[in-house]
Design a protein around this motif. Structure first.
Motif, PDB file in Angstrom:
ATOM      1  N   ILE A  21       0.844  -1.267  -0.085  1.00 24.57           N
ATOM      2  CA  ILE A  21       0.032  -0.022   0.058  1.00 24.57           C
ATOM      3  C   ILE A  21       0.858   1.288   0.168  1.00 24.57           C
ATOM      4  CG2 ILE A  21      -1.810   1.238   1.206  1.00 24.57           C
ATOM      5  CD1 ILE A  21      -2.441  -1.711   2.755  1.00 24.57           C
ATOM      6  N   VAL A  22       0.762   2.105  -1.082  1.00 26.28           N
ATOM      7  CA  VAL A  22       1.359   3.126  -1.274  1.00 26.28           C
ATOM      8  C   VAL A  22       0.712   4.480  -1.276  1.00 26.28           C
ATOM      9  CG1 VAL A  22       3.155   4.874  -2.409  1.00 26.28           C
ATOM     10  CG2 VAL A  22       3.295   2.053  -2.327  1.00 26.28           C
ATOM     11  N   VAL A  23       0.708   5.589  -0.344  1.00 28.16           N
ATOM     12  CA  VAL A  23      -0.171   6.725  -0.209  1.00 28.16           C
ATOM     13  C   VAL A  23       0.544   8.141  -0.537  1.00 28.16           C
ATOM     14  CG1 VAL A  23      -1.862   8.012   1.270  1.00 28.16           C
ATOM     15  CG2 VAL A  23      -1.789   5.619   1.420  1.00 28.16           C
ATOM     16  N   THR A  38      -3.344  10.277  -3.881  1.00 23.69           N
ATOM     17  CA  THR A  38      -3.494   8.960  -4.659  1.00 23.69           C
ATOM     18  C   THR A  38      -3.069   7.626  -3.619  1.00 23.69           C
ATOM     19  OG1 THR A  38      -1.068   9.059  -5.495  1.00 23.69           O
ATOM     20  CG2 THR A  38      -2.857   9.965  -6.793  1.00 23.69           C
ATOM     21  N   VAL A  39      -3.778   6.607  -3.890  1.00 30.93           N
ATOM     22  CA  VAL A  39      -3.284   5.574  -3.218  1.00 30.93           C
ATOM     23  C   VAL A  39      -3.226   4.193  -4.160  1.00 30.93           C
ATOM     24  CG1 VAL A  39      -4.329   3.742  -1.555  1.00 30.93           C
ATOM     25  CG2 VAL A  39      -4.973   6.222  -1.295  1.00 30.93           C
ATOM     26  N   ARG A  57      -8.227  10.167   4.421  1.00 33.85           N
ATOM     27  CA  ARG A  57      -7.447  10.541   5.681  1.00 33.85           C
ATOM     28  C   ARG A  57      -7.442   9.685   6.843  1.00 33.85           C
ATOM     29  NH1 ARG A  57     -11.234  14.639   4.262  1.00 33.85           N
ATOM     30  NH2 ARG A  57     -12.712  14.018   6.002  1.00 33.85           N
ATOM     31  N   LEU A  58      -8.360   8.579   6.723  1.00 29.46           N
ATOM     32  CA  LEU A  58      -8.348   7.494   7.788  1.00 29.46           C
ATOM     33  C   LEU A  58      -7.217   6.647   7.556  1.00 29.46           C
ATOM     34  CD1 LEU A  58      -9.889   6.020   9.899  1.00 29.46           C
ATOM     35  CD2 LEU A  58     -11.118   4.627   8.038  1.00 29.46           C
ATOM     36  N   LEU A  59      -6.730   6.192   6.232  1.00 35.27           N
ATOM     37  CA  LEU A  59      -5.599   5.394   6.102  1.00 35.27           C
ATOM     38  C   LEU A  59      -4.446   6.277   6.339  1.00 35.27           C
ATOM     39  CD1 LEU A  59      -4.490   2.937   4.840  1.00 35.27           C
ATOM     40  CD2 LEU A  59      -4.998   3.865   2.425  1.00 35.27           C
ATOM     41  N   TRP A  60      -4.409   7.338   5.971  1.00 34.58           N
ATOM     42  CA  TRP A  60      -3.164   8.264   6.397  1.00 34.58           C
ATOM     43  C   TRP A  60      -2.970   8.309   7.535  1.00 34.58           C
ATOM     44  CZ3 TRP A  60       0.633  10.093   3.116  1.00 34.58           C
ATOM     45  CH2 TRP A  60       1.621  10.964   3.996  1.00 34.58           C
ATOM     46  N   ARG A  61      -3.820   8.461   8.512  1.00 35.85           N
ATOM     47  CA  ARG A  61      -3.729   8.582  10.089  1.00 35.85           C
ATOM     48  C   ARG A  61      -3.142   7.203  10.570  1.00 35.85           C
ATOM     49  NH1 ARG A  61      -1.914   9.380  13.545  1.00 35.85           N
ATOM     50  NH2 ARG A  61      -2.451  10.118  15.763  1.00 35.85           N
ATOM     51  N   LEU A  62      -3.650   6.365  10.180  1.00 32.44           N
ATOM     52  CA  LEU A  62      -2.960   4.989  10.354  1.00 32.44           C
ATOM     53  C   LEU A  62      -1.616   4.631   9.844  1.00 32.44           C
ATOM     54  CD1 LEU A  62      -6.080   2.970   9.718  1.00 32.44           C
ATOM     55  CD2 LEU A  62      -5.524   3.229  12.057  1.00 32.44           C
ATOM     56  N   LEU A  63      -1.344   5.271   9.088  1.00 38.22           N
ATOM     57  CA  LEU A  63       0.041   5.149   8.468  1.00 38.22           C
ATOM     58  C   LEU A  63       1.007   5.824   9.158  1.00 38.22           C
ATOM     59  CD1 LEU A  63      -0.528   5.115   4.505  1.00 38.22           C
ATOM     60  CD2 LEU A  63       0.817   3.343   5.814  1.00 38.22           C
ATOM     61  N   GLU A  64       0.368   7.110   9.453  1.00 38.77           N
ATOM     62  CA  GLU A  64       1.184   8.006  10.265  1.00 38.77           C
ATOM     63  C   GLU A  64       1.658   7.656  11.860  1.00 38.77           C
ATOM     64  OE1 GLU A  64       0.422  12.665   9.557  1.00 38.77           O
ATOM     65  OE2 GLU A  64      -1.048  11.749  10.396  1.00 38.77           O
ATOM     66  N   ALA A  65       0.595   6.520  12.211  1.00 37.97           N
ATOM     67  CA  ALA A  65       0.726   6.059  13.588  1.00 37.97           C
ATOM     68  C   ALA A  65       1.913   4.743  13.501  1.00 37.97           C
ATOM     69  CB  ALA A  65      -0.455   5.273  13.887  1.00 37.97           C
ATOM     70  N   SER A  77      -7.335   4.310  18.885  1.00 37.80           N
ATOM     71  CA  SER A  77      -8.349   4.071  19.489  1.00 37.80           C
ATOM     72  C   SER A  77      -9.689   4.786  18.491  1.00 37.80           C
ATOM     73  CB  SER A  77      -8.736   4.602  20.820  1.00 37.80           C
ATOM     74  OG  SER A  77      -8.728   6.172  20.770  1.00 37.80           O
ATOM     75  N   ARG A  78     -10.886   4.401  18.488  1.00 31.49           N
ATOM     76  CA  ARG A  78     -11.960   4.916  17.768  1.00 31.49           C
ATOM     77  C   ARG A  78     -12.077   6.418  18.011  1.00 31.49           C
ATOM     78  NH1 ARG A  78     -13.148  -0.354  18.914  1.00 31.49           N
ATOM     79  NH2 ARG A  78     -14.218  -1.550  17.284  1.00 31.49           N
ATOM     80  N   GLU A  79     -11.974   6.707  19.401  1.00 28.35           N
ATOM     81  CA  GLU A  79     -11.982   8.089  19.782  1.00 28.35           C
ATOM     82  C   GLU A  79     -10.851   8.998  19.038  1.00 28.35           C
ATOM     83  OE1 GLU A  79     -12.014   5.582  21.693  1.00 28.35           O
ATOM     84  OE2 GLU A  79     -13.973   5.796  22.528  1.00 28.35           O
ATOM     85  N   ALA A  80      -9.586   8.243  18.839  1.00 23.08           N
ATOM     86  CA  ALA A  80      -8.726   9.256  18.328  1.00 23.08           C
ATOM     87  C   ALA A  80      -8.797   9.189  16.761  1.00 23.08           C
ATOM     88  CB  ALA A  80      -7.103   8.298  18.717  1.00 23.08           C
ATOM     89  N   LEU A  81      -9.268   8.452  16.284  1.00 21.24           N
ATOM     90  CA  LEU A  81      -9.793   8.317  15.148  1.00 21.24           C
ATOM     91  C   LEU A  81     -10.753   9.420  14.747  1.00 21.24           C
ATOM     92  CD1 LEU A  81      -9.352   4.643  14.290  1.00 21.24           C
ATOM     93  CD2 LEU A  81      -7.743   6.563  13.302  1.00 21.24           C
ATOM     94  N   ARG A  82     -11.652   9.323  15.402  1.00 24.04           N
ATOM     95  CA  ARG A  82     -12.771  10.420  15.097  1.00 24.04           C
ATOM     96  C   ARG A  82     -12.306  11.754  15.320  1.00 24.04           C
ATOM     97  NH1 ARG A  82     -15.922   6.721  18.335  1.00 24.04           N
ATOM     98  NH2 ARG A  82     -15.503   7.806  20.360  1.00 24.04           N
ATOM     99  N   HIS A  83     -11.558  11.820  16.453  1.00 23.77           N
ATOM    100  CA  HIS A  83     -11.024  13.250  16.458  1.00 23.77           C
ATOM    101  C   HIS A  83     -10.163  13.922  15.419  1.00 23.77           C
ATOM    102  CE1 HIS A  83      -9.915  17.040  18.824  1.00 23.77           C
ATOM    103  NE2 HIS A  83      -8.445  16.532  18.495  1.00 23.77           N
ATOM    104  N   SER A  84      -9.278  12.980  15.044  1.00 22.15           N
ATOM    105  CA  SER A  84      -8.439  13.233  13.785  1.00 22.15           C
ATOM    106  C   SER A  84      -8.766  13.106  12.646  1.00 22.15           C
ATOM    107  CB  SER A  84      -7.073  12.356  14.017  1.00 22.15           C
ATOM    108  OG  SER A  84      -7.199  11.085  13.771  1.00 22.15           O
ATOM    109  N   VAL A  85      -9.607  12.412  12.103  1.00 20.65           N
ATOM    110  CA  VAL A  85     -10.279  12.312  11.019  1.00 20.65           C
ATOM    111  C   VAL A  85     -11.409  12.857  10.764  1.00 20.65           C
ATOM    112  CG1 VAL A  85     -11.387  10.478   9.238  1.00 20.65           C
ATOM    113  CG2 VAL A  85      -9.180  10.019  10.487  1.00 20.65           C
ATOM    114  N   TRP A  86     -12.537  12.957  11.704  1.00 25.03           N
ATOM    115  CA  TRP A  86     -13.880  13.522  11.633  1.00 25.03           C
ATOM    116  C   TRP A  86     -13.869  14.878  12.423  1.00 25.03           C
ATOM    117  CZ3 TRP A  86     -13.492   8.169  11.146  1.00 25.03           C
ATOM    118  CH2 TRP A  86     -14.203   7.686  10.466  1.00 25.03           C
ATOM    119  N   GLY A  87     -13.050  15.098  13.376  1.00 19.75           N
ATOM    120  CA  GLY A  87     -13.003  16.238  14.110  1.00 19.75           C
ATOM    121  C   GLY A  87     -13.954  16.100  15.519  1.00 19.75           C
TER     122      GLY A  87
END
Length: 218
Positions: free
Chosen positions: A128-130, A136-137, A152-160, A166-176
């Motif tokens: 997987i390349v982003v 592009t993916v 944005r969800l995939l990029w945030r997981l890659l950054e980690a 956690s779901r809470e962390a993903l909600r905050h960083s991806v959905w705000g």
């Protein structure tokens, strides 16, 4: 692609003049190795995992006893092709840049520096390349169409870098969303499911840590 001050560069070339470019590259701070044919190149790509492959697509590759092709091993690596011919379209298709011969050492260095700058916005895991700069993916070189949220969800997981989010962390960083609600929890799970399906076989890299959250397998 790994981020480094000086990249590890593999030069795949059998012409003495081009092999002599190794010294100028080392002088610029790159860690350089040379492969003179397809067998050496494939071995180096698998074992050394260079950041960049400087590659002549007109070299013969049939000498590999397993019939392997280099483009199958180039995912996640920067590739600079150093020929003007169109003989090997599969390798050229994997290239990030093409430098027509003849060229000077400073031209090669400039192209490599440009690829380094581009790589700062590129992350990968497995096939997987982003690329965030191009939005592009791809999976094994095949484009994957994602929605903006899925991207944005995939990029945030890659950054980690393999750490669980956690779901809470993903909600905050991806959905705000700063606070959790049941329907929002399901929204994260639904998007993860869609992302897995779109990634196909590479969806196995997206790991569920039950009761905790999600991570990408290194």
């Amino acid at each position: 692609m790994r981020q480094r001050q000086g990249w590890k560069v593999l030069v795949v070339e059998d012409e003495p003049r081009l092999i002599q470019l190794v010294a100028p590259l080392k002088a610029e701070g790159f860690e350089v190795s040379v492969a003179r044919d397809g067998v050496e190149a494939l071995r180096a790509i698998r074992t050394e995992r260079p950041d960049l492959v400087v590659l002549d697509p007109d070299l013969p590759w049939a000498g590999d006893r397993n019939g392997e092709r280099p483009e199958a091993h180039l995912n996640g690596l920067a590739v600079l092709v150093t020929a003007g011919a169109n003989k090997d379209r599969a390798i050229r298709a994997a290239a990030d840049d093409v430098l027509a011969t003849p060229f000077r050492a400073r031209d090669l260095v400039a192209r490599i520096r440009r690829l380094q700058g581009r790589a700062a916005s590129t992350l990968h895991v497995g096939p997987i390349v982003v690329d965030r700069s191009r939005w592009t993916v791809s999976v094994e070189g095949r484009p994957v169409e994602l929605t903006a949220t899925e991207f944005r969800l995939l990029w945030r997981l890659l950054e980690a870098k393999g750490h669980v989010l956690s779901r809470e962390a993903l909600r905050h960083s991806v959905w705000g969303h700063a606070r959790a609600h049941a329907h929002e929890t399901r929204t994260v799970d639904v998007h993860i499911g869609r992302l897995r399906r779109k990634l196909g076989a590479a969806g196995r890299y997206l790991i569920t840590e039950r009761g905790v959250g999600y991570r990408l397998r290194n």
